[in-house]
Enzyme design. Sequence first.
Site, short mmCIF file in Angstrom:
data_model
loop_
_atom_site.label_atom_id
_atom_site.label_comp_id
_atom_site.label_asym_id
_atom_site.label_seq_id
_atom_site.Cartn_x
_atom_site.Cartn_y
_atom_site.Cartn_z
N LYS A 131 -24.70 12.14 -25.16
CA LYS A 131 -24.54 11.47 -26.45
C LYS A 131 -23.11 11.75 -26.91
O LYS A 131 -22.75 12.90 -27.19
CB LYS A 131 -25.55 12.00 -27.47
CG LYS A 131 -25.35 11.38 -28.85
CD LYS A 131 -26.27 11.98 -29.89
CE LYS A 131 -25.76 11.61 -31.29
NZ LYS A 131 -26.51 12.30 -32.35
N GLY A 134 -27.20 14.29 -41.76
CA GLY A 134 -27.80 15.30 -42.63
C GLY A 134 -27.97 14.88 -44.07
O GLY A 134 -28.41 15.68 -44.90
N ALA A 171 -29.12 9.29 -37.45
CA ALA A 171 -28.53 9.91 -38.63
C ALA A 171 -28.89 9.20 -39.93
O ALA A 171 -28.96 7.98 -39.99
CB ALA A 171 -27.01 10.01 -38.53
N GLY A 172 -29.12 9.99 -40.94
CA GLY A 172 -29.39 9.48 -42.28
C GLY A 172 -30.87 9.42 -42.63
O GLY A 172 -31.23 9.25 -43.80
N ALA A 199 -33.06 14.75 -36.83
CA ALA A 199 -33.20 16.20 -36.67
C ALA A 199 -33.54 16.84 -38.00
O ALA A 199 -34.68 17.28 -38.23
CB ALA A 199 -31.93 16.82 -36.08
N THR A 200 -32.56 16.87 -38.91
CA THR A 200 -32.76 17.67 -40.11
C THR A 200 -33.89 17.15 -41.00
O THR A 200 -34.49 17.93 -41.74
CB THR A 200 -31.46 17.79 -40.95
OG1 THR A 200 -30.95 16.48 -41.18
CG2 THR A 200 -30.43 18.61 -40.23
#
Lengths: 63, 251
Positions: free
Chosen positions: B96, B157, B183-184, B205-206
């Site tokens: 990635k 994040g 993301a987001g 992820a987060t």
Amino acid sequence: MINGASHEVADGMTVAQAVRTLTTATTGVAVAVNDEVVTRSSWETTALSDRDRVEVLTAVQGG
Amino acid sequence: MDDLIIAGESFSSRLIMGTGGAPSLEVLDQALAASGTELTTVAIRRLDPSARGSVLDVLRKRDIKVLPNTAGCFTAGEAVLTARLAREALGTNWIKVEVIADERTLLPDPIETFDAAERLVADGFVVLPYIGDDPALARRLEQAGCSAVMPLGGPIGSGLGIRNPHSIELIVEAVSVPVVLDAGIGTASDAALAMELGCAAVMLATAVTRAQQPELMALAMKQAVEAGRLARLAGRIPRRRYAEASSPMTP
């Protein structure tokens, strides 16, 4: 320098020996010397010199 | 559900989990299991001799394919070196590509990203670049040989969700490689929306690892991605400005 810390480099010290100062693991680890990848098969035969910058890297949580 | 196929490899889960942000390997392990993910990102960093346990052990135990990233790189040169180190350390040619422009926004640098992608494709890598929500760049990266594109929904994040759904739809139309919304994502409805817009997969992820109950949120994300995919395949009804009766209006 190994991972940013100064180390005494004995005459003929190899990449393999440098790695062993940090870990006994051989899988999951990669090495760059002066921003060039040293393949695992060359660790034993690649000698280090005084000003070499050695980076010993592995996978960590991230991304 | 139909499989996700990237570079000829099949995945029955369309949720790609990142490993960043988990408070412990135990929590990460539980969240990965609940998510049902089969592909997981890791970062490449200096070996810490005092570290206890390895994320790689968790992934091996769960039989999850590892996707190394180039997080932390600011230039194409750094990303290429990181990719080669990842290939050496992990025995995978998947990467990635993440080249960020600055630390405040963590937005991807499109020019360095493209440069890195071209060089890594030429070096035999399966390249999955993290990009802004730019359909033109997505198309150029596909032409350069990338195996998927990973446009952001919002800043890394941030949990802001998909800031520009229209751009994501345009990317889905612009390329034939899988589009992975990356993301987001903040919560399950964001992941479902990504799939409804036509994305092939969602990477997050987060949203899971920093949720109050990561394992529960991982399950929510798994089901959201499945629901969104099914809704996309089913085909939504057109939006109308006024009501349309579903039963005859006359007695």
